[in-house]
Design a protein around this motif. Structure first.
Motif, PDB file in Angstrom:
ATOM      1  N   ILE A 280       0.926   2.634  22.807  1.00 21.06           N
ATOM      2  CA  ILE A 280       2.285   2.103  23.154  1.00 21.06           C
ATOM      3  C   ILE A 280       3.530   2.892  22.682  1.00 21.06           C
ATOM      4  CG2 ILE A 280       3.752   0.086  22.388  1.00 21.06           C
ATOM      5  CD1 ILE A 280       1.228  -1.501  21.519  1.00 21.06           C
ATOM      6  N   ASP A 281       4.523   3.166  23.838  1.00 20.00           N
ATOM      7  CA  ASP A 281       5.541   3.901  23.693  1.00 20.00           C
ATOM      8  C   ASP A 281       6.878   3.183  23.643  1.00 20.00           C
ATOM      9  OD1 ASP A 281       7.437   5.891  23.242  1.00 20.00           O
ATOM     10  OD2 ASP A 281       6.881   6.907  25.333  1.00 20.00           O
ATOM     11  N   VAL A 282       7.446   2.953  22.582  1.00 15.11           N
ATOM     12  CA  VAL A 282       8.480   2.146  22.601  1.00 15.11           C
ATOM     13  C   VAL A 282       9.790   2.768  22.479  1.00 15.11           C
ATOM     14  CG1 VAL A 282       9.626  -0.074  21.628  1.00 15.11           C
ATOM     15  CG2 VAL A 282       7.121   0.326  21.552  1.00 15.11           C
ATOM     16  N   ASN A 283      10.745   2.659  23.271  1.00 19.46           N
ATOM     17  CA  ASN A 283      12.155   3.154  23.139  1.00 19.46           C
ATOM     18  C   ASN A 283      12.645   2.919  21.828  1.00 19.46           C
ATOM     19  OD1 ASN A 283      15.043   3.732  23.518  1.00 19.46           O
ATOM     20  ND2 ASN A 283      14.676   4.100  25.371  1.00 19.46           N
ATOM     21  N   ALA A 284      13.495   3.642  21.427  1.00 20.75           N
ATOM     22  CA  ALA A 284      13.940   3.289  19.735  1.00 20.75           C
ATOM     23  C   ALA A 284      15.284   2.230  20.066  1.00 20.75           C
ATOM     24  CB  ALA A 284      14.670   4.557  19.248  1.00 20.75           C
TER      25      ALA A 284
ATOM     26  N   ILE B 132      -4.976   3.610  27.988  1.00 22.50           N
ATOM     27  CA  ILE B 132      -3.817   2.884  28.867  1.00 22.50           C
ATOM     28  C   ILE B 132      -2.577   2.944  28.230  1.00 22.50           C
ATOM     29  CG2 ILE B 132      -3.221   0.461  29.354  1.00 22.50           C
ATOM     30  CD1 ILE B 132      -5.795  -0.440  29.011  1.00 22.50           C
ATOM     31  N   ARG B 133      -1.572   3.614  28.856  1.00 22.18           N
ATOM     32  CA  ARG B 133      -0.292   4.158  28.645  1.00 22.18           C
ATOM     33  C   ARG B 133       0.503   2.981  28.831  1.00 22.18           C
ATOM     34  NH1 ARG B 133      -2.818   7.912  30.478  1.00 22.18           N
ATOM     35  NH2 ARG B 133      -3.329   9.870  29.664  1.00 22.18           N
ATOM     36  N   LEU B 134       1.118   2.228  27.720  1.00 21.03           N
ATOM     37  CA  LEU B 134       2.074   1.379  27.939  1.00 21.03           C
ATOM     38  C   LEU B 134       3.405   1.527  27.334  1.00 21.03           C
ATOM     39  CD1 LEU B 134       1.517  -2.448  28.110  1.00 21.03           C
ATOM     40  CD2 LEU B 134       2.859  -1.853  26.248  1.00 21.03           C
ATOM     41  N   ARG B 135       4.429   1.582  28.147  1.00 18.84           N
ATOM     42  CA  ARG B 135       5.694   2.257  27.693  1.00 18.84           C
ATOM     43  C   ARG B 135       6.689   0.949  27.811  1.00 18.84           C
ATOM     44  NH1 ARG B 135       9.898   4.439  30.599  1.00 18.84           N
ATOM     45  NH2 ARG B 135       8.641   4.552  32.460  1.00 18.84           N
ATOM     46  N   ILE B 136       7.650   0.840  26.863  1.00 24.78           N
ATOM     47  CA  ILE B 136       8.692  -0.072  26.850  1.00 24.78           C
ATOM     48  C   ILE B 136      10.007   0.701  26.582  1.00 24.78           C
ATOM     49  CG2 ILE B 136       9.702  -2.008  25.716  1.00 24.78           C
ATOM     50  CD1 ILE B 136       7.090  -2.670  24.383  1.00 24.78           C
ATOM     51  N   ASP B 137      11.068   0.583  27.752  1.00 27.60           N
ATOM     52  CA  ASP B 137      12.109   1.192  27.957  1.00 27.60           C
ATOM     53  C   ASP B 137      13.196   0.440  27.106  1.00 27.60           C
ATOM     54  OD1 ASP B 137      12.627  -0.576  29.794  1.00 27.60           O
ATOM     55  OD2 ASP B 137      13.244   0.962  31.336  1.00 27.60           O
ATOM     56  N   GLN B 138      14.322   1.219  27.218  1.00 30.89           N
ATOM     57  CA  GLN B 138      15.571   0.507  26.455  1.00 30.89           C
ATOM     58  C   GLN B 138      16.040  -0.901  27.159  1.00 30.89           C
ATOM     59  OE1 GLN B 138      18.953   3.079  26.843  1.00 30.89           O
ATOM     60  NE2 GLN B 138      20.348   1.852  25.636  1.00 30.89           N
ATOM     61  N   SER B 139      15.677  -1.295  28.357  1.00 30.92           N
ATOM     62  CA  SER B 139      16.250  -2.470  28.889  1.00 30.92           C
ATOM     63  C   SER B 139      14.878  -3.672  28.639  1.00 30.92           C
ATOM     64  CB  SER B 139      16.327  -2.217  30.371  1.00 30.92           C
ATOM     65  OG  SER B 139      15.189  -1.854  31.070  1.00 30.92           O
TER      66      SER B 139
ATOM     67  N   ALA C 222      14.971  -0.354  22.333  1.00 32.53           N
ATOM     68  CA  ALA C 222      14.614  -1.524  22.886  1.00 32.53           C
ATOM     69  C   ALA C 222      14.408  -2.693  21.944  1.00 32.53           C
ATOM     70  CB  ALA C 222      12.956  -1.138  23.397  1.00 32.53           C
ATOM     71  N   GLU C 223      14.250  -3.755  22.380  1.00 28.94           N
ATOM     72  CA  GLU C 223      14.341  -4.978  21.466  1.00 28.94           C
ATOM     73  C   GLU C 223      13.034  -5.225  20.773  1.00 28.94           C
ATOM     74  OE1 GLU C 223      16.082  -8.558  22.850  1.00 28.94           O
ATOM     75  OE2 GLU C 223      17.523  -7.513  23.873  1.00 28.94           O
ATOM     76  N   TYR C 224      12.964  -5.615  19.458  1.00 32.30           N
ATOM     77  CA  TYR C 224      11.809  -5.717  18.929  1.00 32.30           C
ATOM     78  C   TYR C 224      11.030  -7.267  19.531  1.00 32.30           C
ATOM     79  CZ  TYR C 224       8.418  -6.888  15.126  1.00 32.30           C
ATOM     80  OH  TYR C 224       7.244  -7.309  14.537  1.00 32.30           O
ATOM     81  N   GLY C 225      11.595  -7.962  20.013  1.00 33.36           N
ATOM     82  CA  GLY C 225      10.881  -9.092  20.405  1.00 33.36           C
ATOM     83  C   GLY C 225      10.058  -8.856  21.650  1.00 33.36           C
ATOM     84  N   VAL C 226      10.548  -7.757  22.468  1.00 28.54           N
ATOM     85  CA  VAL C 226       9.530  -7.426  23.580  1.00 28.54           C
ATOM     86  C   VAL C 226       8.141  -6.839  22.810  1.00 28.54           C
ATOM     87  CG1 VAL C 226       9.488  -6.045  25.815  1.00 28.54           C
ATOM     88  CG2 VAL C 226      11.431  -7.216  25.050  1.00 28.54           C
ATOM     89  N   LEU C 227       8.314  -5.842  21.990  1.00 32.32           N
ATOM     90  CA  LEU C 227       7.165  -5.150  21.294  1.00 32.32           C
ATOM     91  C   LEU C 227       6.206  -6.610  20.624  1.00 32.32           C
ATOM     92  CD1 LEU C 227       5.588  -2.870  20.438  1.00 32.32           C
ATOM     93  CD2 LEU C 227       6.934  -2.627  18.515  1.00 32.32           C
ATOM     94  N   ALA C 228       6.916  -7.431  20.059  1.00 25.86           N
ATOM     95  CA  ALA C 228       6.068  -8.411  19.465  1.00 25.86           C
ATOM     96  C   ALA C 228       5.475  -9.313  20.465  1.00 25.86           C
ATOM     97  CB  ALA C 228       7.272  -9.419  18.841  1.00 25.86           C
ATOM     98  N   LYS C 229       5.989  -9.590  21.522  1.00 25.70           N
ATOM     99  CA  LYS C 229       5.174 -10.259  22.635  1.00 25.70           C
ATOM    100  C   LYS C 229       3.947  -9.474  23.250  1.00 25.70           C
ATOM    101  CE  LYS C 229       9.236 -12.787  24.206  1.00 25.70           C
ATOM    102  NZ  LYS C 229      10.177 -13.317  25.281  1.00 25.70           N
TER     103      LYS C 229
END
Length: 137
Positions: free
Chosen positions: A106-110, A64-71, A112-119
């Protein structure tokens, strides 16, 4: 001029406090550097050593590819997904085959806020996902 001269040849009565101030500043820096920094424990389930390794499945499921962008927008396999729906989606993936779960990449934009990743990580833990990896681009 504003300078006072000691023309009578006696001892000066003014005390020089510059060396005292220097020593106090050095002591302040030393105490600041050696003061303990408060830390907060984070519970992490680390893999334990096993004498009988688990049998690798012959046909692992598609990751499963989960991506979190800058916003802070979350994309589940390239489709935007609200964070409130993540837990149900993760639980359904786990329930398909508990012993052969897909890997959550999980692919996270540099930026992005850490709070979103923590959730997202909290939702994955609550959904009993065991295979979680981070993708670096």
């Amino acid at each position: 001029m504003a300078f006072s001269s000691n023309s009578d040849g006696g001892a000066m009565s003014d005390m020089n406090i510059i060396p005292l101030a220097d020593v106090m500043l050095v002591l302040l820096v030393i105490f600041m550097m050696t003061a303990p920094i408060p830390s907060y424990p984070i519970d992490i389930d680390l893999p334990q050593r096993s004498l009988t390794p688990p049998v690798n499945p012959l046909d692992p499921p598609e990751p499963i590819r989960l991506r979190i962008d800058q916003s802070g927008t979350i994309f589940w396999n390239d489709s935007p997904t609200p964070i409130s729906a993540l837990r149900n989606m993760m639980e359904s993936e786990v329930q398909r085959d508990v012993n052969n779960q897909p890997t959550l990449e999980i692919d996270v934009n540099a930026d992005a806020e850490y709070g979103v990743l923590a959730k997202v990580l909290a939702e994955a833990k609550n959904a009993q996902m065991q295979k979680i990896g981070f993708v670096k681009n």
